[in-house]
Design a protein around this motif. Sequence first.
Motif, PDB file in Angstrom:
ATOM      1  N   SER A  86     130.995  35.955  59.320  1.00 35.23           N
ATOM      2  CA  SER A  86     129.589  35.108  58.699  1.00 35.23           C
ATOM      3  C   SER A  86     128.890  36.021  59.137  1.00 35.23           C
ATOM      4  O   SER A  86     128.531  35.992  60.419  1.00 35.23           O
ATOM      5  N   THR A  87     127.885  35.207  58.817  1.00 33.76           N
ATOM      6  CA  THR A  87     126.013  36.050  58.685  1.00 33.76           C
ATOM      7  C   THR A  87     125.173  34.859  59.197  1.00 33.76           C
ATOM      8  O   THR A  87     125.571  33.532  57.879  1.00 33.76           O
ATOM      9  N   THR A  88     124.380  34.630  60.335  1.00 36.36           N
ATOM     10  CA  THR A  88     123.542  33.730  60.326  1.00 36.36           C
ATOM     11  C   THR A  88     122.384  33.894  60.121  1.00 36.36           C
ATOM     12  O   THR A  88     121.766  35.424  60.408  1.00 36.36           O
ATOM     13  N   VAL A  89     121.931  33.000  59.273  1.00 35.78           N
ATOM     14  CA  VAL A  89     120.485  33.417  58.426  1.00 35.78           C
ATOM     15  C   VAL A  89     119.486  32.864  59.484  1.00 35.78           C
ATOM     16  O   VAL A  89     119.637  31.047  59.275  1.00 35.78           O
ATOM     17  N   ASP A  90     118.658  32.944  59.982  1.00 38.41           N
ATOM     18  CA  ASP A  90     117.298  32.663  60.954  1.00 38.41           C
ATOM     19  C   ASP A  90     116.307  31.860  59.256  1.00 38.41           C
ATOM     20  O   ASP A  90     115.885  32.458  58.485  1.00 38.41           O
ATOM     21  N   THR A  91     116.296  30.449  60.200  1.00 35.80           N
ATOM     22  CA  THR A  91     115.124  29.831  59.207  1.00 35.80           C
ATOM     23  C   THR A  91     114.509  30.136  59.555  1.00 35.80           C
ATOM     24  O   THR A  91     113.461  30.434  60.147  1.00 35.80           O
ATOM     25  N   PRO A  92     113.391  30.151  58.213  1.00 32.87           N
ATOM     26  CA  PRO A  92     111.979  30.813  58.282  1.00 32.87           C
ATOM     27  C   PRO A  92     110.853  29.978  59.249  1.00 32.87           C
ATOM     28  O   PRO A  92     111.054  28.463  58.694  1.00 32.87           O
ATOM     29  N   VAL A  93     109.745  30.433  59.712  1.00 33.49           N
ATOM     30  CA  VAL A  93     108.634  29.366  60.115  1.00 33.49           C
ATOM     31  C   VAL A  93     109.071  28.262  58.873  1.00 33.49           C
ATOM     32  O   VAL A  93     107.688  28.622  58.314  1.00 33.49           O
ATOM     33  N   LEU A  94     108.797  27.090  59.382  1.00 38.46           N
ATOM     34  CA  LEU A  94     108.173  26.280  58.726  1.00 38.46           C
ATOM     35  C   LEU A  94     106.705  25.316  58.621  1.00 38.46           C
ATOM     36  O   LEU A  94     106.211  24.955  57.616  1.00 38.46           O
ATOM     37  N   SER A  95     107.141  25.526  59.839  1.00 40.55           N
ATOM     38  CA  SER A  95     105.349  24.160  60.848  1.00 40.55           C
ATOM     39  C   SER A  95     105.009  24.801  61.771  1.00 40.55           C
ATOM     40  O   SER A  95     106.192  25.408  62.731  1.00 40.55           O
ATOM     41  N   ASP A  96     104.344  25.096  62.499  1.00 42.71           N
ATOM     42  CA  ASP A  96     103.842  25.207  63.894  1.00 42.71           C
ATOM     43  C   ASP A  96     103.568  23.950  64.509  1.00 42.71           C
ATOM     44  O   ASP A  96     103.143  23.584  64.328  1.00 42.71           O
ATOM     45  N   LEU A  97     103.967  23.963  65.597  1.00 50.21           N
ATOM     46  CA  LEU A  97     103.530  23.038  66.797  1.00 50.21           C
ATOM     47  C   LEU A  97     102.531  23.920  68.329  1.00 50.21           C
ATOM     48  O   LEU A  97     103.498  25.199  68.641  1.00 50.21           O
ATOM     49  N   VAL A  98     101.247  23.928  68.381  1.00 49.82           N
ATOM     50  CA  VAL A  98     100.588  24.726  69.379  1.00 49.82           C
ATOM     51  C   VAL A  98     100.369  23.674  70.559  1.00 49.82           C
ATOM     52  O   VAL A  98     100.019  22.238  70.544  1.00 49.82           O
ATOM     53  N   LEU A  99     100.980  23.678  71.505  1.00 49.47           N
ATOM     54  CA  LEU A  99     100.828  23.353  72.679  1.00 49.47           C
ATOM     55  C   LEU A  99      99.433  24.234  73.745  1.00 49.47           C
ATOM     56  O   LEU A  99      99.323  25.256  73.973  1.00 49.47           O
ATOM     57  N   ILE A 100      98.270  23.124  74.021  1.00 47.59           N
ATOM     58  CA  ILE A 100      97.007  23.516  74.624  1.00 47.59           C
ATOM     59  C   ILE A 100      97.478  23.702  76.684  1.00 47.59           C
ATOM     60  O   ILE A 100      97.067  22.352  76.199  1.00 47.59           O
ATOM     61  N   GLY A 101      97.809  24.723  77.351  1.00 48.15           N
ATOM     62  CA  GLY A 101      97.469  23.834  78.414  1.00 48.15           C
ATOM     63  C   GLY A 101      98.893  23.934  78.842  1.00 48.15           C
ATOM     64  O   GLY A 101      99.807  23.781  78.534  1.00 48.15           O
ATOM     65  N   GLY A 102      98.456  24.557  80.033  1.00 53.70           N
ATOM     66  CA  GLY A 102      99.926  24.188  80.996  1.00 53.70           C
ATOM     67  C   GLY A 102     100.378  23.012  82.047  1.00 53.70           C
ATOM     68  O   GLY A 102     101.223  23.035  83.706  1.00 53.70           O
ATOM     69  N   GLY A 103      99.819  21.948  81.189  1.00 55.45           N
ATOM     70  CA  GLY A 103     100.003  20.676  82.505  1.00 55.45           C
ATOM     71  C   GLY A 103     101.400  20.099  83.109  1.00 55.45           C
ATOM     72  O   GLY A 103     102.031  20.542  81.933  1.00 55.45           O
TER      73      GLY A 103
END
Length: 262
Positions: free
Chosen positions: A3-20
Amino acid sequence: MKSTTVDTPVLSDLVLIGGGHAHVHILKMFGMPPLKSILSSNGIQVTLISSTVLTPYSGMLPGYVAGHYESKDIHLDLRKLCSFSGIRFLHTAAIGIKHNHDEKSGGQGGGGWVACSDDRPNVRYDVLSIDIGSSPSIPTDLSLSLFESSSSSSVNSSSSTTTDTSITAEGGGKLVTPVKPIATFSTRWDHICQRLQQSPAGMYSPNRPFVLVVVGGGAGGIELALSVQYTLQHILKEKKNKNCENNNNSSSNSSSNNNNNN
Protein backbone atom coordinates in the motif's frame (compact mmCIF):
# COMPACT_ATOMS: atom_id res chain seq x y z
CA MET A 1 0.62 -5.74 -2.93
CA LYS A 2 2.19 -2.89 -1.02
CA SER A 3 0.00 0.00 0.00
CA THR A 4 1.21 3.47 -0.78
CA THR A 5 0.59 6.50 1.39
CA VAL A 6 -0.43 9.64 -0.45
CA ASP A 7 0.42 12.88 1.32
CA THR A 8 -2.52 15.22 1.71
CA PRO A 9 -1.83 18.47 -0.14
CA VAL A 10 -1.65 21.69 1.86
CA LEU A 11 -5.17 23.06 1.99
CA SER A 12 -4.78 25.74 4.67
CA ASP A 13 -2.05 27.55 6.57
CA LEU A 14 -1.94 28.21 10.30
CA VAL A 15 0.76 30.76 11.11
CA LEU A 16 2.05 31.41 14.62
CA ILE A 17 3.98 34.61 15.27
CA GLY A 18 6.19 34.56 18.37
CA GLY A 19 7.49 31.86 20.70
CA GLY A 20 5.49 32.77 23.80
CA HIS A 21 4.27 30.28 26.38
CA ALA A 22 0.95 29.63 24.66
CA HIS A 23 2.62 28.87 21.35
CA VAL A 24 5.21 26.63 23.00
CA HIS A 25 2.40 24.56 24.50
CA ILE A 26 0.62 24.40 21.14
CA LEU A 27 3.81 23.36 19.35
CA LYS A 28 4.25 20.48 21.76
CA MET A 29 0.63 19.36 21.39
CA PHE A 30 0.87 19.49 17.58
CA GLY A 31 3.63 16.90 17.74
CA MET A 32 1.53 14.46 19.77
CA PRO A 33 -1.54 12.39 18.95
CA PRO A 34 -4.25 13.03 18.06
CA LEU A 35 -3.46 16.56 16.81
CA LYS A 36 -0.46 15.53 14.73
CA SER A 37 -2.50 13.15 12.58
CA ILE A 38 -5.45 15.57 12.43
CA LEU A 39 -3.24 18.31 10.99
CA SER A 40 -1.67 15.97 8.45
CA SER A 41 -4.89 14.33 7.28
CA ASN A 42 -6.64 17.67 6.83
CA GLY A 43 -3.82 19.32 4.90
CA ILE A 44 -3.09 21.96 7.55
CA GLN A 45 0.41 23.42 7.39
CA VAL A 46 1.64 25.08 10.57
CA THR A 47 4.40 27.71 10.49
CA LEU A 48 6.12 29.40 13.40
CA ILE A 49 7.72 32.81 12.80
CA SER A 50 10.10 33.89 15.56
CA SER A 51 12.97 36.36 15.71
CA THR A 52 14.68 34.17 18.34
CA VAL A 53 15.52 30.48 18.39
CA LEU A 54 15.85 30.23 22.17
CA THR A 55 12.88 31.43 24.18
CA PRO A 56 13.04 31.83 27.98
CA TYR A 57 10.55 30.29 30.36
CA SER A 58 9.57 33.06 32.77
CA GLY A 59 8.50 30.60 35.48
CA MET A 60 12.17 29.71 35.98
CA LEU A 61 13.40 33.32 36.05
CA PRO A 62 13.39 33.63 39.88
CA GLY A 63 15.45 30.44 40.09
CA TYR A 64 17.91 31.87 37.58
CA VAL A 65 18.20 35.13 39.52
CA ALA A 66 18.80 33.14 42.71
CA GLY A 67 21.61 31.26 40.99
CA HIS A 68 19.90 27.85 40.96
CA TYR A 69 19.82 27.70 37.15
CA GLU A 70 22.11 28.81 34.38
CA SER A 71 20.85 30.79 31.40
CA LYS A 72 20.81 27.69 29.19
CA ASP A 73 18.60 25.87 31.68
CA ILE A 74 15.69 28.30 31.41
CA HIS A 75 15.53 28.49 27.61
CA LEU A 76 13.58 26.33 25.18
CA ASP A 77 14.88 25.60 21.69
CA LEU A 78 12.08 26.50 19.28
CA ARG A 79 13.85 24.97 16.29
CA LYS A 80 14.10 21.58 17.99
CA LEU A 81 10.50 21.80 19.18
CA CYS A 82 9.28 22.55 15.66
CA SER A 83 11.36 19.67 14.29
CA PHE A 84 9.74 17.34 16.82
CA SER A 85 6.26 18.46 15.80
CA GLY A 86 6.89 18.58 12.05
CA ILE A 87 6.22 22.32 11.94
CA ARG A 88 7.90 24.79 9.60
CA PHE A 89 10.14 27.21 11.51
CA LEU A 90 11.09 30.61 10.08
CA HIS A 91 13.83 32.38 12.00
CA THR A 92 12.89 35.94 11.18
CA ALA A 93 10.84 38.81 12.56
CA ALA A 94 7.31 39.58 11.42
CA ILE A 95 7.16 43.25 10.46
CA GLY A 96 3.75 43.54 8.82
CA ILE A 97 0.39 41.82 8.52
CA LYS A 98 -2.01 42.21 5.63
CA HIS A 99 -5.53 40.85 5.75
CA ASN A 100 -7.26 39.76 2.56
CA HIS A 101 -10.83 41.01 2.92
CA ASP A 102 -13.12 38.54 1.24
CA GLU A 103 -16.32 40.26 0.15
CA LYS A 104 -18.14 36.94 -0.20
CA SER A 105 -17.68 36.23 3.50
CA GLY A 106 -18.49 39.72 4.61
CA GLY A 107 -14.86 40.64 5.13
CA GLN A 108 -14.44 37.95 7.77
CA GLY A 109 -12.41 35.43 5.76
CA GLY A 110 -9.78 35.15 3.11
CA GLY A 111 -6.69 34.98 5.31
CA GLY A 112 -3.76 37.20 4.44
CA TRP A 113 0.01 37.55 4.40
CA VAL A 114 2.79 38.20 6.91
CA ALA A 115 5.78 40.32 5.82
CA CYS A 116 9.14 39.35 7.31
CA SER A 117 12.28 41.34 8.05
CA ASP A 118 14.59 39.23 5.89
CA ASP A 119 12.82 40.15 2.62
CA ARG A 120 11.60 36.61 2.01
CA PRO A 121 8.30 36.22 0.11
CA ASN A 122 5.28 37.06 2.24
CA VAL A 123 4.03 34.14 4.31
CA ARG A 124 0.46 33.13 3.50
CA TYR A 125 -2.00 32.42 6.33
CA ASP A 126 -5.60 31.33 6.65
CA VAL A 127 -5.51 31.55 10.44
CA LEU A 128 -3.06 33.74 12.34
CA SER A 129 -2.07 33.62 16.02
CA ILE A 130 0.17 36.20 17.71
CA ASP A 131 2.04 35.47 20.95
CA ILE A 132 5.00 37.83 21.16
CA GLY A 133 4.87 38.73 24.87
CA SER A 134 4.86 42.22 26.32
CA SER A 135 7.38 44.93 27.10
CA PRO A 136 6.82 48.00 29.28
CA SER A 137 6.93 51.44 27.77
CA ILE A 138 9.72 53.45 29.41
CA PRO A 139 9.06 57.22 29.53
CA THR A 140 12.03 59.09 28.12
CA ASP A 141 11.42 62.11 30.36
CA LEU A 142 11.75 60.18 33.63
CA SER A 143 12.94 62.67 36.24
CA LEU A 144 16.20 61.84 38.00
CA SER A 145 15.33 64.14 40.87
CA LEU A 146 13.18 61.36 42.32
CA PHE A 147 16.32 59.35 42.97
CA GLU A 148 19.09 61.91 43.41
CA SER A 149 18.25 62.46 47.08
CA SER A 150 18.31 58.73 47.79
CA SER A 151 21.38 57.01 49.13
CA SER A 152 20.61 53.90 47.12
CA SER A 153 22.75 53.02 44.14
CA SER A 154 20.37 50.67 42.41
CA VAL A 155 16.62 50.44 42.09
CA ASN A 156 15.27 47.36 40.38
CA SER A 157 11.73 46.51 39.33
CA SER A 158 10.07 43.25 38.43
CA SER A 159 6.74 43.75 36.79
CA SER A 160 7.62 46.98 35.09
CA THR A 161 11.07 48.53 35.39
CA THR A 162 14.52 48.50 36.91
CA THR A 163 16.27 51.79 37.54
CA ASP A 164 20.02 52.04 38.09
CA THR A 165 20.80 55.45 39.55
CA SER A 166 24.56 55.03 39.33
CA ILE A 167 24.38 55.30 35.54
CA THR A 168 24.71 58.95 34.54
CA ALA A 169 23.49 58.67 30.96
CA GLU A 170 21.21 61.35 29.63
CA GLY A 171 17.54 60.51 29.24
CA GLY A 172 15.42 58.69 31.79
CA GLY A 173 14.76 55.82 29.42
CA LYS A 174 18.43 54.81 29.55
CA LEU A 175 18.30 54.65 33.32
CA VAL A 176 15.39 52.23 33.43
CA THR A 177 15.85 48.50 32.94
CA PRO A 178 12.66 46.51 32.30
CA VAL A 179 12.53 42.89 33.29
CA LYS A 180 10.65 42.20 30.08
CA PRO A 181 11.52 41.15 27.49
CA ILE A 182 12.92 38.31 29.55
CA ALA A 183 15.18 37.21 26.70
CA THR A 184 17.51 40.15 27.42
CA PHE A 185 17.00 40.40 31.18
CA SER A 186 19.85 38.03 32.03
CA THR A 187 22.39 40.50 30.62
CA ARG A 188 20.90 43.37 32.60
CA TRP A 189 20.80 41.29 35.78
CA ASP A 190 24.44 40.24 35.32
CA HIS A 191 25.34 43.95 35.04
CA ILE A 192 23.68 44.71 38.38
CA CYS A 193 25.50 41.84 40.09
CA GLN A 194 28.84 42.85 38.58
CA ARG A 195 28.39 46.44 39.78
CA LEU A 196 27.83 45.20 43.30
CA GLN A 197 30.76 42.76 43.14
CA GLN A 198 33.11 45.44 41.80
CA SER A 199 32.01 48.16 44.21
CA PRO A 200 34.70 49.55 46.55
CA ALA A 201 35.10 47.91 49.93
CA GLY A 202 32.96 49.56 52.57
CA MET A 203 30.76 51.31 50.02
CA TYR A 204 27.69 49.64 51.50
CA SER A 205 26.96 49.22 55.20
CA PRO A 206 23.94 48.88 57.52
CA ASN A 207 23.77 52.67 57.56
CA ARG A 208 24.13 52.90 53.78
CA PRO A 209 22.69 49.68 52.36
CA PHE A 210 22.44 48.52 48.80
CA VAL A 211 18.77 49.24 48.12
CA LEU A 212 16.82 47.43 45.43
CA VAL A 213 13.15 48.26 44.94
CA VAL A 214 10.78 45.89 43.17
CA VAL A 215 7.75 47.53 41.58
CA GLY A 216 4.83 45.11 41.27
CA GLY A 217 3.29 42.99 44.00
CA GLY A 218 2.06 40.07 41.91
CA ALA A 219 3.26 36.51 42.34
CA GLY A 220 6.06 37.09 39.83
CA GLY A 221 7.17 40.28 41.57
CA ILE A 222 7.27 38.62 44.98
CA GLU A 223 9.20 35.61 43.71
CA LEU A 224 11.66 37.86 41.92
CA ALA A 225 12.11 40.10 44.97
CA LEU A 226 12.95 37.12 47.20
CA SER A 227 15.36 35.71 44.60
CA VAL A 228 17.08 39.07 44.17
CA GLN A 229 17.43 39.47 47.94
CA TYR A 230 18.94 36.00 48.23
CA THR A 231 21.56 36.65 45.56
CA LEU A 232 22.53 40.16 46.64
CA GLN A 233 22.89 39.12 50.28
CA HIS A 234 25.16 36.30 49.14
CA ILE A 235 27.30 38.71 47.09
CA LEU A 236 27.58 41.16 50.00
CA LYS A 237 28.51 38.34 52.38
CA GLU A 238 31.25 37.15 50.02
CA LYS A 239 32.60 40.70 49.70
CA LYS A 240 32.64 41.09 53.49
CA ASN A 241 34.49 37.80 54.00
CA LYS A 242 36.99 38.70 51.28
CA ASN A 243 37.62 42.11 52.83
CA CYS A 244 38.16 40.52 56.24
CA GLU A 245 40.58 38.02 54.72
CA ASN A 246 42.52 40.79 52.98
CA ASN A 247 42.67 42.82 56.20
CA ASN A 248 43.94 39.81 58.13
CA ASN A 249 46.61 39.16 55.52
CA SER A 250 47.66 42.79 55.63
CA SER A 251 47.91 42.66 59.43
CA SER A 252 49.95 39.46 59.28
CA ASN A 253 52.34 40.91 56.74
CA SER A 254 52.73 44.06 58.80
CA SER A 255 53.51 42.06 61.94
CA SER A 256 56.02 39.92 60.08
CA ASN A 257 57.82 42.98 58.73
CA ASN A 258 58.01 44.51 62.21
CA ASN A 259 59.48 41.32 63.65
CA ASN A 260 62.07 41.16 60.91
CA ASN A 261 63.07 44.77 61.54
CA ASN A 262 63.47 44.07 65.24
